[in-house]
Scaffold this active site. Structure first.
Site, PDB file in Angstrom:
ATOM      1  N   HIS A   1       1.020  -1.149  -0.078  1.00  0.00           N
ATOM      2  CA  HIS A   1       0.093  -0.130  -0.018  1.00  0.00           C
ATOM      3  C   HIS A   1       0.879   1.176  -0.073  1.00  0.00           C
ATOM      4  CE1 HIS A   1      -3.156   3.104   1.076  1.00  0.00           C
ATOM      5  NE2 HIS A   1      -4.062   1.982   0.985  1.00  0.00           N
ATOM      6  N   ASP A   2       0.858   2.011  -1.106  1.00  0.00           N
ATOM      7  CA  ASP A   2       1.792   3.191  -1.173  1.00  0.00           C
ATOM      8  C   ASP A   2       1.596   4.378  -0.222  1.00  0.00           C
ATOM      9  OD1 ASP A   2      -0.688   3.850  -2.298  1.00  0.00           O
ATOM     10  OD2 ASP A   2       0.193   4.631  -4.223  1.00  0.00           O
TER      11      ASP A   2
ATOM     12  N   THR B   1      -8.846   9.397   3.646  1.00  0.00           N
ATOM     13  CA  THR B   1      -8.630   8.145   2.895  1.00  0.00           C
ATOM     14  C   THR B   1      -7.505   8.244   1.807  1.00  0.00           C
ATOM     15  OG1 THR B   1      -9.804   6.172   1.775  1.00  0.00           O
ATOM     16  CG2 THR B   1     -10.540   8.427   1.250  1.00  0.00           C
TER      17      THR B   1
ATOM     18  N   HIS C   1      -8.386  18.180 -51.905  1.00  0.00           N
ATOM     19  CA  HIS C   1      -8.202  16.739 -52.365  1.00  0.00           C
ATOM     20  C   HIS C   1      -6.725  16.568 -52.819  1.00  0.00           C
ATOM     21  CE1 HIS C   1     -12.468  16.219 -52.040  1.00  0.00           C
ATOM     22  NE2 HIS C   1     -12.718  17.259 -52.850  1.00  0.00           N
TER      23      HIS C   1
ATOM     24  N   SER D   1      20.038   9.980 -44.963  1.00  0.00           N
ATOM     25  CA  SER D   1      19.862   8.717 -45.278  1.00  0.00           C
ATOM     26  C   SER D   1      21.145   8.036 -45.032  1.00  0.00           C
ATOM     27  CB  SER D   1      19.178   8.533 -46.755  1.00  0.00           C
ATOM     28  OG  SER D   1      19.467   7.051 -47.098  1.00  0.00           O
TER      29      SER D   1
ATOM     30  N   LYS E   1      19.483  12.781 -49.642  1.00  0.00           N
ATOM     31  CA  LYS E   1      18.201  12.911 -48.995  1.00  0.00           C
ATOM     32  C   LYS E   1      18.303  14.201 -47.989  1.00  0.00           C
ATOM     33  CE  LYS E   1      15.061  10.578 -49.380  1.00  0.00           C
ATOM     34  NZ  LYS E   1      14.577   9.333 -48.714  1.00  0.00           N
TER      35      LYS E   1
ATOM     36  N   ASN F   1      15.058  14.692 -45.523  1.00  0.00           N
ATOM     37  CA  ASN F   1      13.659  14.190 -45.056  1.00  0.00           C
ATOM     38  C   ASN F   1      12.872  14.829 -44.080  1.00  0.00           C
ATOM     39  OD1 ASN F   1      14.521  11.912 -46.926  1.00  0.00           O
ATOM     40  ND2 ASN F   1      15.415  10.744 -45.205  1.00  0.00           N
TER      41      ASN F   1
END
Length: 438
Positions: A72-73, A97, A145, A266, A272, A274
């Site tokens: 029980h912590d 509690t 689109h 790369s 590259k 990226n």
């Protein structure tokens, strides 16, 4: 929490040392309130504070060792405090509690985490605003689109992101306030063994509001909203990151992440460059969103309390806030150093033979007496020739050579519909809406 995606200040909020310090403050402030009410001796409260101030920080290993036995912590923590304090420690936790301590502590931690995230958003908003005004009138093609639509400006893209993150900031402020509640109400939340004034005192000292009605726990709809808000912010991070990733594609290359001297793109291909940072942000956003569903499922606890939420929150509390903190800082750096190529934007915008002005011609034809259906047909049949030529043909020239079009519009009237500035005439209006008239 993974060190690679963590920043120290946010990590510190979730460190055991911080957690135990908050637990102590909750217990000690509650003891102060009980002393004021005459429930416990004033000397006991003073001794608890003095003993804590006179000793080094809590011994984490000792607390862990006690918990290994007690399972029980909170009991382990209180036992360690008693070892450091003496017999006055018996007055701690009177009528309380475990959830009073745990839930109130979590509220403090989430509030502190939110404050850091709000500061992160402020930094991001400042960078977005600066870059938006820098490119307020930098023309670029708007896409729907993924296909060329009509002209916008790069500043408008950033202004849209600014407005979105400003909304996110407001959401986070509301979520922070909603989750920052204190419950010191005892078993099943009835205050049977503790005075409600103790809760009010602790709430004031810890910078929280009182929970109007708790069971044995603070209701988890508050936490669900908090983590859902983090998920929305993460989605906004991904949306902007995805925009950058698309713009950096070789065939687009209108903007790209800063590529520092000595950086390699790369292990196999030296050419590259990226979009690794924004790809990383996309992945981190997925992780933050992944914590939302468990938080929603935590809302439905049994009766006055169970602990099915506990293991979830021990993971998602640190992980979601630490990850989002890192992501917002990284996104701020990306936008701050983003390389923008106006010439490439102009070249891409103009590569399809003026198709981006088709709507203006359509509207001009309807205003000149053509039905919308006829006007659409006339413009589309010429536009498709340009499309199929991959921009080698000019829509303006084809329209000027089409007798059905020139029967309605003169060459000068057609040419007037291919004016780029027409599309940008309300940029100031939009910026005033986003940033204010000033």
């Amino acid at each position: 929490m993974i060190p690679r995606y963590s920043r120290p200040e946010m990590v510190a909020i979730w460190a055991p040392e911080t957690r135990f310090q908050i637990w102590f403050e909750i217990e000690a402030h509650a003891l102060d309130a009980m002393a004021e009410l005459g429930i416990v001796p004033r000397a006991a409260a003073e001794k608890v504070w003095a003993a804590h101030a006179a000793q080094p920080p809590f011994d984490i290993a000792r607390i862990d060792a006690i918990e290994a036995e007690t399972k029980h912590d909170v009991i382990a923590f209180l036992t360690h405090v008693a070892e450091r304090t003496g017999e006055e420690a018996r007055f701690l936790h009177q009528g309380m509690t475990s959830s009073d301590v745990l839930d109130t502590c979590l509220a403090v931690q989430l509030k502190r985490a939110a404050d850091l995230l709000i500061a992160d958003l402020d930094a991001l908003l400042a960078v977005l605003k600066r870059r938006a005004f820098e490119h307020k009138l930098t023309p670029t093609i708007g896409r729907s689109h993924g296909i060329h639509a009509e002209p916008v400006t790069f500043g408008l893209k950033l202004a849209q992101a600014y407005a979105e993150f400003a909304r996110n900031r407001a959401r986070l402020v509301a979520a922070r306030d909603d989750v920052a509640t204190c419950a010191i109400s005892g078993a099943v939340g009835t205050f049977a063994n503790i005075d409600p004034r103790v809760e009010a005192h602790v709430a004031d000292k810890m910078g929280l509001t009182i929970e109007p009605v708790s069971t044995q726990v603070i209701p988890r709809d508050r936490h669900a909203m908090f983590f859902a808000t983090l998920g929305v912010i993460a989605s906004s991070v991904e949306r902007l990151a995805t925009e950058v990733r698309h713009l950096q594609r070789t065939e687009v290359l209108e903007a790209e992440e800063y590529f520092s001297p000595g950086q390699k793109g790369s292990s196999a291909m030296p050419h590259k460059r990226n979009p690794v940072l924004t790809e990383n942000l996309t992945g981190l956003a997925r992780m933050v969103r992944g914590y939302v569903t468990p938080a929603l499922e935590n809302v439905a606890l049994w009766h006055e309390r169970d602990i099915s939420h506990s293991s979830v929150e021990r993971m998602i509390g640190p992980d979601a806030t630490v990850t989002l903190d890192f992501a917002l800082a990284r996104l701020t750096g990306v936008i701050d150093k983003l390389l923008v190529y106006p010439e490439r934007m102009a070249r891409n915008m103009n590569r399809m033979g003026g198709l981006i002005h088709s709507q203006r011609v359509l509207l001009a034809l309807t205003q000149a007496g053509a039905s919308r259906e006829d006007a659409y047909r006339l413009v589309q049949r010429n536009a498709m020739k340009v499309w199929e030529s991959d921009g080698a043909l000019s829509l303006e020239e084809l329209l000027k050579a089409d007798p059905d079009v020139t029967a309605r519009l003169s060459p000068d009237e057609i040419a007037a519909r291919f004016d780029l500035d027409y599309h940008l005439k309300h940029v100031d209006t939009i910026f005033a809406r986003v940033f204010g008239a000033a």
